[in-house]
Scaffold this motif. Sequence first.
Motif, PDB file in Angstrom:
ATOM      1  N   ARG A 165       0.814  -1.215   0.000  1.00 19.66           N
ATOM      2  CA  ARG A 165       0.000   0.000   0.000  1.00 19.66           C
ATOM      3  C   ARG A 165       0.855   1.276   0.000  1.00 19.66           C
ATOM      4  O   ARG A 165       0.433   2.318  -0.484  1.00 19.66           O
ATOM      5  CB  ARG A 165      -0.893   0.034   1.239  1.00 19.66           C
ATOM      6  N   CYS A 166       2.032   1.191   0.609  1.00 21.15           N
ATOM      7  CA  CYS A 166       2.875   2.386   0.818  1.00 21.15           C
ATOM      8  C   CYS A 166       3.379   2.959  -0.504  1.00 21.15           C
ATOM      9  O   CYS A 166       3.838   2.218  -1.381  1.00 21.15           O
ATOM     10  CB  CYS A 166       4.058   1.978   1.699  1.00 21.15           C
ATOM     11  N   ASN A 167       3.279   4.297  -0.636  1.00 23.71           N
ATOM     12  CA  ASN A 167       3.830   4.941  -1.841  1.00 23.71           C
ATOM     13  C   ASN A 167       5.070   5.783  -1.504  1.00 23.71           C
ATOM     14  O   ASN A 167       5.461   6.640  -2.269  1.00 23.71           O
ATOM     15  CB  ASN A 167       2.768   5.791  -2.547  1.00 23.71           C
ATOM     16  N   LYS A 189       5.327  10.817   4.876  1.00 21.64           N
ATOM     17  CA  LYS A 189       4.508  11.509   5.882  1.00 21.64           C
ATOM     18  C   LYS A 189       4.751  10.934   7.294  1.00 21.64           C
ATOM     19  O   LYS A 189       4.826  11.674   8.275  1.00 21.64           O
ATOM     20  CB  LYS A 189       3.036  11.335   5.487  1.00 21.64           C
ATOM     21  N   CYS A 190       4.879   9.623   7.384  1.00 26.69           N
ATOM     22  CA  CYS A 190       5.039   8.975   8.696  1.00 26.69           C
ATOM     23  C   CYS A 190       6.363   9.413   9.357  1.00 26.69           C
ATOM     24  O   CYS A 190       6.388   9.717  10.553  1.00 26.69           O
ATOM     25  CB  CYS A 190       4.976   7.456   8.565  1.00 26.69           C
ATOM     26  N   ALA A 191       7.434   9.472   8.544  1.00 27.31           N
ATOM     27  CA  ALA A 191       8.735   9.876   9.092  1.00 27.31           C
ATOM     28  C   ALA A 191       8.694  11.337   9.533  1.00 27.31           C
ATOM     29  O   ALA A 191       9.298  11.720  10.540  1.00 27.31           O
ATOM     30  CB  ALA A 191       9.822   9.662   8.050  1.00 27.31           C
ATOM     31  N   LEU A 217      -2.192   9.128  10.461  1.00 26.61           N
ATOM     32  CA  LEU A 217      -1.999  10.134   9.411  1.00 26.61           C
ATOM     33  C   LEU A 217      -1.532   9.573   8.067  1.00 26.61           C
ATOM     34  O   LEU A 217      -1.448  10.319   7.089  1.00 26.61           O
ATOM     35  CB  LEU A 217      -0.990  11.196   9.898  1.00 26.61           C
ATOM     36  N   CYS A 218      -1.245   8.301   7.994  1.00 29.65           N
ATOM     37  CA  CYS A 218      -0.795   7.731   6.713  1.00 29.65           C
ATOM     38  C   CYS A 218      -1.914   7.883   5.669  1.00 29.65           C
ATOM     39  O   CYS A 218      -3.013   7.358   5.851  1.00 29.65           O
ATOM     40  CB  CYS A 218      -0.445   6.256   6.898  1.00 29.65           C
ATOM     41  N   PRO A 219      -1.650   8.582   4.577  1.00 25.91           N
ATOM     42  CA  PRO A 219      -2.710   8.825   3.593  1.00 25.91           C
ATOM     43  C   PRO A 219      -3.130   7.565   2.832  1.00 25.91           C
ATOM     44  O   PRO A 219      -4.179   7.556   2.180  1.00 25.91           O
ATOM     45  CB  PRO A 219      -2.081   9.858   2.640  1.00 25.91           C
TER      46      PRO A 219
HETATM   47  S1  SF4 Z   1       2.888   7.683   5.461  1.00 29.64           S
HETATM   48 FE1  SF4 Z   1       2.115   5.687   4.719  1.00 29.64          FE
HETATM   49  S2  SF4 Z   1       2.336   5.791   2.533  1.00 29.64           S
HETATM   50 FE2  SF4 Z   1       3.583   7.426   3.324  1.00 29.64          FE
HETATM   51  S3  SF4 Z   1       5.642   6.523   3.566  1.00 29.64           S
HETATM   52 FE3  SF4 Z   1       4.602   6.237   5.508  1.00 29.64          FE
HETATM   53  S4  SF4 Z   1       3.671   4.228   5.369  1.00 29.64           S
HETATM   54 FE4  SF4 Z   1       4.182   4.843   3.282  1.00 29.64          FE
END
Ligand code: SF4
Length: 286
Positions: free
Chosen positions: A68-70, A74-76, A107-109
Amino acid sequence: MIISIASGKGGTGKTMVATSLAASIKNDYEVQLLDADVEEPNSHIFLKPTINNIHYVSIMTPLINEERCNHCGKCAEICAFKAVVTIKDTVLTFPELCHGCGACSYLCPRQAISETPNQIGIIETGAAGNISFVQGKLDIGQTMPTPVVRKVKEHIDQKKIAIIDAAPGTSCPVIAAIKDSDFCLLVTEPTPFGLNDLKLAVETVTQLSVPCGLVLNRSGIGYSNVEEYCHQENIPILLTIPLSLNIARFYSEGIMLVEGLPEYQEKFKQAFSRIQEIASERNSRT
Ligand code: SF4
Ligand code: SF4
């Protein structure tokens, strides 16, 4: 009633006071001793409890779904503790740094973060004669004592006199241990370091609106500034324990003060009566 035992610095005799207070009043009240010094719990050395149950303490940490991750990052960006880091097309997580706040998954989109439990410590419960016993232990290598302290406090039995042995210092786990106490018994020694750290501890309990009193350990070494400070600040000195080779020997052998010197039982009982008076005066005002 909840009484926390704290000290601005380590090695002042806090555990000696906590265990001896519990042992002195155990025949008059139902007593619980909770060791919340989770990085180095040692009241068990003196109380020698039988442990009946172990509960595991975990916090929820992020688990990334790579499909799912693109890699938006945002998470970092949101993690204040650098427990999640993005490098090019990889997301790395560091569970030992995670505070379990849940912000990254919230908050992960892409809804690419779920949460998985990460064990950080244990709670042991049991009894030492008629004293109920609870102790928290942070797992080796873990850096998050505060959630373990909170779990220790979940075992407080409101029907009993709960005595909490807090960690030394004035950091987050100490605040978590003292918070919501009816009284905080501060233990210090008559030295410039003892006075300095006592002042920090007094500031902390004042911020928490917890009334306090003092046990002056290793007294009689010729430094009277601690007594003068307590007098100025209206902090009652509830017990004075002299510098004594005998007491140090009992301590090093894991013998409670009131076991080695039973005459101290009465002194601890008197200190407890005074704590009850101060706590009930404070509770009647709030
Ligand atoms: S916020 Fe979600 S989609 Fe964006 S890098 Fe992190 S895990 Fe991946
Ligand atoms: S749960 Fe909170 S502390 Fe843990 S990685 Fe996510 S944002 Fe950071």
